[in-house]
Design a protein around this motif. Structure first.
Motif, short mmCIF file in Angstrom:
data_model
loop_
_atom_site.label_atom_id
_atom_site.label_comp_id
_atom_site.label_asym_id
_atom_site.label_seq_id
_atom_site.Cartn_x
_atom_site.Cartn_y
_atom_site.Cartn_z
N HIS A 178 -3.78 -15.70 -11.85
CA HIS A 178 -3.34 -16.42 -10.66
C HIS A 178 -1.86 -16.76 -10.79
O HIS A 178 -1.42 -17.26 -11.83
CB HIS A 178 -4.15 -17.71 -10.47
CG HIS A 178 -3.60 -18.58 -9.38
ND1 HIS A 178 -2.85 -19.71 -9.64
CD2 HIS A 178 -3.67 -18.47 -8.03
CE1 HIS A 178 -2.48 -20.26 -8.49
NE2 HIS A 178 -2.97 -19.53 -7.50
N SER A 179 -1.07 -16.49 -9.76
CA SER A 179 0.34 -16.88 -9.69
C SER A 179 1.11 -16.34 -10.90
O SER A 179 1.17 -15.12 -11.09
CB SER A 179 0.45 -18.40 -9.56
OG SER A 179 1.77 -18.79 -9.24
N PHE A 180 1.70 -17.19 -11.74
CA PHE A 180 2.40 -16.68 -12.92
C PHE A 180 1.45 -15.87 -13.79
O PHE A 180 1.86 -14.88 -14.42
CB PHE A 180 3.00 -17.83 -13.72
CG PHE A 180 3.72 -17.40 -14.98
CD1 PHE A 180 4.76 -16.49 -14.92
CD2 PHE A 180 3.33 -17.89 -16.22
CE1 PHE A 180 5.42 -16.08 -16.08
CE2 PHE A 180 3.98 -17.50 -17.38
CZ PHE A 180 5.04 -16.59 -17.31
N GLY A 181 0.18 -16.25 -13.82
CA GLY A 181 -0.81 -15.47 -14.56
C GLY A 181 -0.93 -14.05 -14.03
O GLY A 181 -1.29 -13.14 -14.77
N SER A 182 -0.61 -13.84 -12.74
CA SER A 182 -0.65 -12.48 -12.18
C SER A 182 0.47 -11.63 -12.76
O SER A 182 0.28 -10.43 -13.01
CB SER A 182 -0.55 -12.52 -10.65
OG SER A 182 0.76 -12.85 -10.21
N ILE A 183 1.64 -12.22 -13.00
CA ILE A 183 2.74 -11.48 -13.61
C ILE A 183 2.37 -11.08 -15.03
O ILE A 183 2.58 -9.94 -15.45
CB ILE A 183 4.03 -12.33 -13.61
CG1 ILE A 183 4.44 -12.71 -12.19
CG2 ILE A 183 5.16 -11.59 -14.32
CD1 ILE A 183 5.64 -13.64 -12.12
N VAL A 184 1.80 -12.03 -15.77
CA VAL A 184 1.41 -11.76 -17.16
C VAL A 184 0.32 -10.71 -17.22
O VAL A 184 0.38 -9.76 -18.02
CB VAL A 184 0.95 -13.06 -17.84
CG1 VAL A 184 0.42 -12.78 -19.24
CG2 VAL A 184 2.09 -14.07 -17.89
N ALA A 185 -0.70 -10.85 -16.38
CA ALA A 185 -1.82 -9.89 -16.40
C ALA A 185 -1.34 -8.49 -16.07
O ALA A 185 -1.74 -7.51 -16.73
CB ALA A 185 -2.90 -10.35 -15.41
N ALA A 186 -0.50 -8.36 -15.05
CA ALA A 186 -0.01 -7.04 -14.68
C ALA A 186 0.84 -6.43 -15.80
O ALA A 186 0.70 -5.24 -16.13
CB ALA A 186 0.81 -7.13 -13.39
N ALA A 187 1.70 -7.23 -16.40
CA ALA A 187 2.54 -6.73 -17.49
C ALA A 187 1.69 -6.31 -18.68
O ALA A 187 2.02 -5.34 -19.38
CB ALA A 187 3.55 -7.80 -17.90
N ALA A 188 0.59 -7.01 -18.93
CA ALA A 188 -0.28 -6.69 -20.07
C ALA A 188 -0.94 -5.33 -19.91
O ALA A 188 -1.24 -4.66 -20.90
CB ALA A 188 -1.34 -7.77 -20.24
#
Length: 300
Positions: A114-124
């Motif tokens: 969710h939100s910043f977590g979406s950036i992290v998840a996509a980058a992972a």
């Protein structure tokens, strides 16, 4: 003053949960595991900036028969900072990859953020180092850098606030970052619901959890990562089925930017939750959960 009751408390209380701690990248990550052990689907869900696992409970409480693993991101909630990495997109993505390998080595989980977590998840999940997963779910994904979006003036003021906090002596800077007035301004700016009781609960949630970051340094690293990066940087390198859950009134991640983002993935579907904004996990968790359930069912 009595605590503001959660409108989702009864549903959350019915979900089996246990707390765990695992070793990831030389540090310890606190992890909450919700749902039945024999669930047909497993989801690893990453929360947003300055949040922790509590913020995702309204969504997972509406995901019947799904096992959801929610870590506190390093330096937030109950998880200590990463001992050897910066708390930027690269550091968190490396942590998320190792986390997935630790909790879902067979590749049978879906990663969500969710939100910043979406950036992290996509980058992972971008690139050759990505661990195997069944799919990717991004809720209120950051479709474009906050520095260029419709709230860029507000973002600029927020960046200035963090720069002032960075320039002050550490104790004073940390006090400024944790000041209740700053938390309330951010909460009021993000909430879109007209339900007065729900708004009061959202503000109370932010009062409780918005300042549980570990220290000034790690918060500043994560904050600057959150405003300088977006999901689009990773989208083209992601090959797994992807669900984007956008919100109709999200002015942090506006709908036109979400529509453009969906086209940058190899295999993505965009779902839109009506009449809500960037706090869809608080304001419309049942609608978000329905979209996630449909996506999980289609993966079978």
């Amino acid at each position: 003053m009595a605590a503001q009751p959660s409108p989702y408390a009864e549903r959350v209380a019915r979900v089996p949960v246990r707390e765990d701690e695992i070793a990831v990248r030389g540090g310890r990550t606190r992890l909450w595991v919700y749902g039945p052990e024999d669930a047909a689907h497993r989801v690893v869900f990453l929360h947003g900036l300055r949040g922790d696992h509590h913020g995702l409970e309204p969504i997972l409480a509406h995901l019947d028969g799904v096992r959801v693993l929610v870590p506190d991101l390093p330096a937030f909630g109950a998880s200590p900072p990463l001992p050897g990495d910066r708390h930027d997109v690269a550091g968190y993505a490396a942590w998320a990859r190792d986390l997935l390998i630790a909790v879902a080595p067979s590749g049978d989980a879906v990663l969500a953020g969710h939100s910043f977590g979406s950036i992290v998840a996509a980058a992972a999940l971008a690139g050759d180092a990505a661990p195997a997963v069944r799919g990717l779910v991004l809720v209120n994904p950051i479709a474009a850098s906050a520095l260029t979006g419709p709230r860029r003036v507000m973002t600029g003021l927020t960046v200035l606030h963090h720069r002032v906090a960075a320039a002050l002596p550490e104790r004073a800077g940390t006090w400024l970052l944790r000041h209740p007035l700053v938390t309330r301004i951010a909460s009021v700016a993000m909430a879109t619901t007209r339900d007065a009781e729900l708004r009061r609960w959202i503000h109370a949630e932010h009062d409780r959890y918005f300042s549980t970051f570990a220290d000034r340094r790690t918060l500043l690293e994560a904050f600057h990562a959150s405003v300088r990066h977006d999901v689009g940087e990773s989208a083209a390198a992601i090959g797994v089925p992807t669900l984007l859950v956008a919100a109709e009134r999200d002015d942090i991640a506006p709908l036109p930017a979400q529509q453009a983002l969906a086209g940058r993935f190899a295999d993505a579907r965009l779902a839109v939750v009506p009449t809500t904004g960037h706090l869809a996990h608080y304001e419309a968790p049942a609608a978000v959960a329905r979209e996630v359930d449909a996506f999980l069912a289609a993966l079978r």
